[in-house]
Design a protein around this motif. Structure first.
Motif, PDB file in Angstrom:
ATOM      1  N   PRO A 113      -7.151 -15.517  -8.958  1.00 28.98           N
ATOM      2  CA  PRO A 113      -6.336 -14.744  -8.010  1.00 28.98           C
ATOM      3  C   PRO A 113      -6.353 -15.309  -6.598  1.00 28.98           C
ATOM      4  CG  PRO A 113      -7.603 -13.266  -9.408  1.00 28.98           C
ATOM      5  CD  PRO A 113      -8.091 -14.655  -9.708  1.00 28.98           C
ATOM      6  N   ASP A 114      -7.480 -15.930  -6.201  1.00 27.53           N
ATOM      7  CA  ASP A 114      -7.559 -16.459  -4.835  1.00 27.53           C
ATOM      8  C   ASP A 114      -7.100 -17.906  -4.733  1.00 27.53           C
ATOM      9  OD1 ASP A 114      -9.645 -17.827  -6.049  1.00 27.53           O
ATOM     10  OD2 ASP A 114     -11.236 -16.892  -4.853  1.00 27.53           O
ATOM     11  N   LEU A 115      -6.711 -18.528  -5.850  1.00 27.47           N
ATOM     12  CA  LEU A 115      -6.266 -19.932  -5.871  1.00 27.47           C
ATOM     13  C   LEU A 115      -7.284 -20.869  -5.214  1.00 27.47           C
ATOM     14  CD1 LEU A 115      -2.443 -19.615  -5.047  1.00 27.47           C
ATOM     15  CD2 LEU A 115      -3.542 -19.696  -7.285  1.00 27.47           C
ATOM     16  N   ALA A 116      -8.559 -20.504  -5.296  1.00 20.56           N
ATOM     17  CA  ALA A 116      -9.574 -21.266  -4.573  1.00 20.56           C
ATOM     18  C   ALA A 116      -9.737 -22.692  -5.089  1.00 20.56           C
ATOM     19  CB  ALA A 116     -10.924 -20.530  -4.647  1.00 20.56           C
ATOM     20  N   ASN A 117      -9.393 -22.940  -6.339  1.00 19.39           N
ATOM     21  CA  ASN A 117      -9.506 -24.301  -6.878  1.00 19.39           C
ATOM     22  C   ASN A 117      -8.158 -25.005  -6.955  1.00 19.39           C
ATOM     23  OD1 ASN A 117      -8.480 -22.655  -8.902  1.00 19.39           O
ATOM     24  ND2 ASN A 117      -9.451 -23.786 -10.563  1.00 19.39           N
ATOM     25  N   MET A 118      -7.166 -24.465  -6.271  1.00 18.55           N
ATOM     26  CA  MET A 118      -5.820 -25.008  -6.335  1.00 18.55           C
ATOM     27  C   MET A 118      -5.488 -25.742  -5.044  1.00 18.55           C
ATOM     28  SD  MET A 118      -3.443 -25.165  -8.577  1.00 18.55           S
ATOM     29  CE  MET A 118      -4.012 -23.854  -9.660  1.00 18.55           C
ATOM     30  N   PRO A 119      -5.448 -27.074  -5.050  1.00 21.33           N
ATOM     31  CA  PRO A 119      -5.179 -27.820  -3.830  1.00 21.33           C
ATOM     32  C   PRO A 119      -3.714 -27.729  -3.412  1.00 21.33           C
ATOM     33  CG  PRO A 119      -5.357 -29.321  -5.684  1.00 21.33           C
ATOM     34  CD  PRO A 119      -5.694 -27.954  -6.202  1.00 21.33           C
ATOM     35  N   PRO A 120      -3.412 -28.096  -2.178  1.00 24.33           N
ATOM     36  CA  PRO A 120      -2.038 -27.964  -1.690  1.00 24.33           C
ATOM     37  C   PRO A 120      -1.012 -28.710  -2.534  1.00 24.33           C
ATOM     38  CG  PRO A 120      -3.536 -28.305   0.148  1.00 24.33           C
ATOM     39  CD  PRO A 120      -4.349 -28.493  -1.095  1.00 24.33           C
ATOM     40  N   ASN A 121      -1.392 -29.870  -3.087  1.00 25.79           N
ATOM     41  CA  ASN A 121      -0.374 -30.614  -3.842  1.00 25.79           C
ATOM     42  C   ASN A 121       0.089 -29.859  -5.081  1.00 25.79           C
ATOM     43  OD1 ASN A 121      -2.730 -31.047  -5.369  1.00 25.79           O
ATOM     44  ND2 ASN A 121      -2.110 -33.115  -5.969  1.00 25.79           N
ATOM     45  N   GLN A 122      -0.806 -29.053  -5.701  1.00 29.20           N
ATOM     46  CA  GLN A 122      -0.405 -28.276  -6.862  1.00 29.20           C
ATOM     47  C   GLN A 122       0.452 -27.079  -6.461  1.00 29.20           C
ATOM     48  OE1 GLN A 122      -1.223 -29.325 -10.161  1.00 29.20           O
ATOM     49  NE2 GLN A 122      -1.598 -31.083  -8.837  1.00 29.20           N
ATOM     50  N   ILE A 123       0.147 -26.469  -5.336  1.00 30.61           N
ATOM     51  CA  ILE A 123       0.974 -25.365  -4.851  1.00 30.61           C
ATOM     52  C   ILE A 123       2.356 -25.881  -4.454  1.00 30.61           C
ATOM     53  CG2 ILE A 123       1.179 -23.573  -3.080  1.00 30.61           C
ATOM     54  CD1 ILE A 123      -1.909 -23.467  -3.088  1.00 30.61           C
ATOM     55  N   HIS A 124       2.382 -27.062  -3.828  1.00 32.63           N
ATOM     56  CA  HIS A 124       3.656 -27.678  -3.445  1.00 32.63           C
ATOM     57  C   HIS A 124       4.531 -27.967  -4.655  1.00 32.63           C
ATOM     58  CE1 HIS A 124       6.114 -31.375  -2.851  1.00 32.63           C
ATOM     59  NE2 HIS A 124       6.479 -30.738  -1.750  1.00 32.63           N
ATOM     60  N   LEU A 125       3.908 -28.341  -5.770  1.00 32.59           N
ATOM     61  CA  LEU A 125       4.650 -28.701  -6.975  1.00 32.59           C
ATOM     62  C   LEU A 125       5.664 -27.638  -7.349  1.00 32.59           C
ATOM     63  CD1 LEU A 125       4.940 -30.576  -9.483  1.00 32.59           C
ATOM     64  CD2 LEU A 125       3.064 -29.287 -10.522  1.00 32.59           C
ATOM     65  N   TYR A 126       5.307 -26.368  -7.190  1.00 28.79           N
ATOM     66  CA  TYR A 126       6.181 -25.282  -7.601  1.00 28.79           C
ATOM     67  C   TYR A 126       6.728 -24.473  -6.417  1.00 28.79           C
ATOM     68  CZ  TYR A 126       4.200 -26.387 -12.129  1.00 28.79           C
ATOM     69  OH  TYR A 126       3.807 -27.046 -13.268  1.00 28.79           O
ATOM     70  N   LYS A 127       6.466 -24.953  -5.215  1.00 25.78           N
ATOM     71  CA  LYS A 127       6.940 -24.237  -4.023  1.00 25.78           C
ATOM     72  C   LYS A 127       7.145 -25.272  -2.931  1.00 25.78           C
ATOM     73  CE  LYS A 127       5.629 -20.033  -1.446  1.00 25.78           C
ATOM     74  NZ  LYS A 127       4.553 -19.034  -1.264  1.00 25.78           N
ATOM     75  N   ASN A 128       8.010 -26.245  -3.231  1.00 29.90           N
ATOM     76  CA  ASN A 128       8.051 -27.442  -2.383  1.00 29.90           C
ATOM     77  C   ASN A 128       8.686 -27.231  -1.022  1.00 29.90           C
ATOM     78  OD1 ASN A 128      10.792 -27.405  -3.099  1.00 29.90           O
ATOM     79  ND2 ASN A 128      10.492 -28.882  -4.756  1.00 29.90           N
ATOM     80  N   SER A 129       9.379 -26.126  -0.828  1.00 33.45           N
ATOM     81  CA  SER A 129       9.928 -25.848   0.491  1.00 33.45           C
ATOM     82  C   SER A 129       8.986 -25.000   1.336  1.00 33.45           C
ATOM     83  CB  SER A 129      11.271 -25.130   0.363  1.00 33.45           C
ATOM     84  OG  SER A 129      11.083 -23.820  -0.140  1.00 33.45           O
ATOM     85  N   GLY A 130       7.870 -24.558   0.730  1.00 25.89           N
ATOM     86  CA  GLY A 130       6.949 -23.676   1.435  1.00 25.89           C
ATOM     87  C   GLY A 130       7.334 -22.224   1.377  1.00 25.89           C
ATOM     88  N   SER A 131       8.460 -21.916   0.741  1.00 23.31           N
ATOM     89  CA  SER A 131       8.887 -20.519   0.600  1.00 23.31           C
ATOM     90  C   SER A 131       9.376 -20.303  -0.819  1.00 23.31           C
ATOM     91  CB  SER A 131       9.995 -20.183   1.607  1.00 23.31           C
ATOM     92  OG  SER A 131      11.128 -21.005   1.376  1.00 23.31           O
ATOM     93  N   GLY A 132       9.581 -19.052  -1.168  1.00 21.40           N
ATOM     94  CA  GLY A 132      10.009 -18.725  -2.519  1.00 21.40           C
ATOM     95  C   GLY A 132       8.852 -18.165  -3.327  1.00 21.40           C
ATOM     96  N   THR A 133       8.975 -18.210  -4.649  1.00 26.66           N
ATOM     97  CA  THR A 133       7.970 -17.643  -5.542  1.00 26.66           C
ATOM     98  C   THR A 133       7.273 -18.771  -6.277  1.00 26.66           C
ATOM     99  OG1 THR A 133       9.357 -15.677  -5.838  1.00 26.66           O
ATOM    100  CG2 THR A 133       7.547 -15.994  -7.399  1.00 26.66           C
ATOM    101  N   GLY A 134       6.013 -19.017  -5.917  1.00 32.39           N
ATOM    102  CA  GLY A 134       5.237 -20.091  -6.527  1.00 32.39           C
ATOM    103  C   GLY A 134       3.965 -19.556  -7.151  1.00 32.39           C
ATOM    104  N   LEU A 135       3.035 -20.440  -7.446  1.00 33.74           N
ATOM    105  CA  LEU A 135       1.783 -20.056  -8.083  1.00 33.74           C
ATOM    106  C   LEU A 135       1.094 -18.936  -7.305  1.00 33.74           C
ATOM    107  CD1 LEU A 135       0.307 -23.565  -8.981  1.00 33.74           C
ATOM    108  CD2 LEU A 135       1.517 -21.992 -10.493  1.00 33.74           C
ATOM    109  N   GLY A 136       0.737 -17.868  -7.998  1.00 38.22           N
ATOM    110  CA  GLY A 136       0.004 -16.763  -7.390  1.00 38.22           C
ATOM    111  C   GLY A 136       0.845 -15.775  -6.636  1.00 38.22           C
ATOM    112  N   ASP A 137       2.135 -16.033  -6.470  1.00 38.14           N
ATOM    113  CA  ASP A 137       3.001 -15.092  -5.764  1.00 38.14           C
ATOM    114  C   ASP A 137       3.440 -13.966  -6.705  1.00 38.14           C
ATOM    115  OD1 ASP A 137       2.899 -16.497  -3.368  1.00 38.14           O
ATOM    116  OD2 ASP A 137       4.585 -17.782  -3.920  1.00 38.14           O
ATOM    117  N   PRO A 138       3.700 -12.780  -6.155  1.00 31.48           N
ATOM    118  CA  PRO A 138       4.044 -11.640  -7.007  1.00 31.48           C
ATOM    119  C   PRO A 138       5.440 -11.755  -7.594  1.00 31.48           C
ATOM    120  CG  PRO A 138       4.124 -11.012  -4.691  1.00 31.48           C
ATOM    121  CD  PRO A 138       3.567 -12.400  -4.731  1.00 31.48           C
ATOM    122  N   LEU A 139       5.559 -11.330  -8.856  1.00 33.67           N
ATOM    123  CA  LEU A 139       6.854 -11.177  -9.495  1.00 33.67           C
ATOM    124  C   LEU A 139       7.382  -9.772  -9.222  1.00 33.67           C
ATOM    125  CD1 LEU A 139       6.020 -12.780 -12.947  1.00 33.67           C
ATOM    126  CD2 LEU A 139       7.597 -13.712 -11.256  1.00 33.67           C
TER     127      LEU A 139
END
Length: 264
Positions: A113-139
């Motif tokens: 839930p805290d994405l503590a082991n998720m580095p920025p490059n993995q978060i960027h992979l699915y949220k490359n503009s910095g906005s929108g719904t990516g890893l860990g964001d609510p549906l």
């Protein structure tokens, strides 16, 4: 899949393929391995003989977020229906594999839930503009956070609900082997050959398969048990590369026919 947990004391290890027996005076590390159970299988680029007692199927990311209405892919406008193409072949195949005592291993995104082991490059992979719904964001509609362990979003689709005796492994990257216990589990099971299924063919399935190849496993892609929402040329390139460099390709119909054929 059978375990030694129900046997009498003295057994060290939970699987028949790899265990010791211990007494106060001695530890026996030379326990005999189960006899092979060969299965002839038509495949490309060559036909195979696999040992069912040393084979597992690894099913990757058949989760609500990828394959269900209201999941993440659906929410962001992707073609979640394309990822569902693997469901029906798996529904037919998995009971036969379980009957043959081939372990079924589910490997799924299951993020903290805290994405503590998720580095920025993995978060960027699915949220490359910095906005929108990516890893860990609510549906929307209270369906949980994207690919978060324990949520509806990360659960395996109802049509393929795991059974007792199946093994579940959480992953946190595109490859199922990176920073997970998958390799240790397969080695304790005595696995030498892995059947690969799931989604997406050209992403998490392919890169889990290539890592398995680098680790020394025999790799068999079940083409009709894999699916992707990527363009068709991605699937074709993946299949070509698996046959060229990383393993073998067959399908569930061929495997079922081999499982149901009388022993040679």
């Amino acid at each position: 899949m059978q375990s030694n947990k129900t046997q009498q004391g003295g057994v060290l290890g939970v699987f028949p393929h790899y265990h010791w027996r211990a007494t106060e005076q001695e530890v026996d590390m030379a326990m005999p391995a189960p006899a092979p159970r060969p299965l002839r299988l038509n495949a490309e680029p060559q036909n195979l003989v696999i040992d069912l007692r040393r084979t597992a199927i690894v099913v990757i990311d058949m989760q609500n977020d990828f394959c269900a209405p209201g999941g993440w892919v659906d929410h962001i406008g992707g073609n979640f229906a394309a990822d569902r193409a693997a469901i029906e072949p798996l529904q037919a195949l998995l009971p036969a594999l379980r009957e043959a005592q081939v372990p079924v291993v589910w490997v799924n995104w299951g993020n903290r839930p805290d994405l503590a082991n998720m580095p920025p490059n993995q978060i960027h992979l699915y949220k490359n503009s910095g906005s929108g719904t990516g890893l860990g964001d609510p549906l929307p509609d209270g369906r949980g956070n994207v690919l978060e362990k324990g949520s509806w979003a990360a659960a395996i689709v109802d049509e393929l609900a795991p059974l007792p005796g199946d093994i579940l492994v959480d992953k946190h990257r595109i490859s199922g082997f990176w920073d997970t216990p998958l390799d240790s589990i397969l080695r304790n099971l005595g696995v030498k050959t892995i059947l690969f299924a799931g989604c997406n063919t050209d992403q998490c399935v392919l890169h889990s398969l290539t890592d398995a190849n680098f680790l020394g496993y025999g790799c068999v892609m079940l083409e009709d048990c894999c699916a992707t929402s990527s363009p068709d040329f991605c699937t074709q390139a993946t299949i070509w590369n698996v046959k060229k460099c990383f393993g073998f390709v067959t399908d569930s119909t061929t495997l079922l026919a081999a499982l149901q054929a009388p022993p040679a």
